[in-house]
Design an enzyme around this catalytic site. Sequence first.
Site: not given
Ligand code: SAH
Ligand code: SF4
Length: 357
Positions: A85, A98, A105, A109, A112, A160-161, A190, A213-215, A289, A332
């Site tokens: 995607e 993007c 992945c 998380c 996600c 993906g990571e 990222s 991506s700290l969260h 989202n 997504c």
């Molecule tokens: N795996 C990497 C890059 C892809 S995710 C990473 O996690 O950084 C890219 C970004 O989208 C990350 O910051 C992730 O936390 C965020 N993300 C994932 N799911 C999301 C969602 N449902 N709503 C908003 N942001 C989200």
């Molecule tokens: Fe993978 Fe990034 Fe989603 Fe975490 S936030 S599951 S590392 S794509």
Amino acid sequence: MSYLIAPEALDDLIEHEPSYRVDQLRKWLYETPVLVADEMTNLPRPLRETIAPGLWPFTVEVEQRADGGATRKWLFRAPDGASIEAVLMGYPRRTTLCISSQAGCAMGCTFCATGQFGFERHLEAGEIVAQVAYALAALRADPIAGSPDRITNIVFMGMGEPLANMDRVEESLRRMIDVMGIGARSITVSTVGVVPGIHRLAQTPWQVNLAISLHAADDELRSQLVPLNRRYAIADLIAAARDYREVKGRRVSIEWTLIHGRNDTTDQARKLAAIARRMRAHINVINLNPTPLTADRPSGRRSVEQFMDTLVAAGANATLRDTRGQDIDAACGQLRVAHETRIPTPTPRVTTTEKGR
Ligand code: SAH
Ligand code: SF4
């Protein structure tokens, strides 16, 4: 498959052609990409016909538009069924692409959609680069009104990571920067916190931006949201990010997806501000989202405001990002994250990016 071959090895694809033909093809693939081989006007017709069926390493399964055409999302499908995607987002002064680094992945998380879906496979370097080439070609064919007609920013924030697929991601960066001529500083990788990958990225010759991506600002909460935190704790991540900043001379940014009742408290905001100050990082906050695969909900409007106010009061640089393309397919979540790579704010402040158009 034109993009699955290294740009330097294209003569293997079109054997028996003079080298200037190979150069012409390389330009069509990497400098001025076109959607169909027939548009490679300086190549003879039989050669275009040879190239046509394998021009893209995927087919376009879905193309969706939102925000009045300023957001375009593609779901590509590789011949083996893997999904890829990419999302293009036009703004008044930037056009951000993007891209995905893996199909699915493995990081899991909790909030996600990709993470809940699981891991399909790594993407090849050529499959990563082809997303950029395809978006360039699509943009040339149909520019976004009011936005730059070239891609000004590329973010590895799709599926993906990236740092778990480092060999191929590194090769894709080489092709983007050295062959396509894209500025390293306009690319952001990222990561959810693959510490050895951050060290490796620091050793590459390019000044690409790093986003963490700290969260969550403490290990207890972060280990719940981001399983990888059990392997690489926050302190290790901060140390790696600081090393990166020192080696590259580039500021690192922190990504924070707000989840209702989990990480949207003032306590988390205060701790986050302290981490950001130590890292001298800019914070990008985005509200969740919602995805069908998890019960997590976005933070409420007042909590978002309070969170941002707390960050600013604690002296952090933070930007609340809008979520793009909310009216297109819910599959997504993270692909809708709208980001910029430039981090211009020397003093604490909060800005809100323009909402749709
Ligand atoms: N795996 C990497 C890059 C892809 S995710 C990473 O996690 O950084 C890219 C970004 O989208 C990350 O910051 C992730 O936390 C965020 N993300 C994932 N799911 C999301 C969602 N449902 N709503 C908003 N942001 C989200
Ligand atoms: Fe993978 Fe990034 Fe989603 Fe975490 S936030 S599951 S590392 S794509």
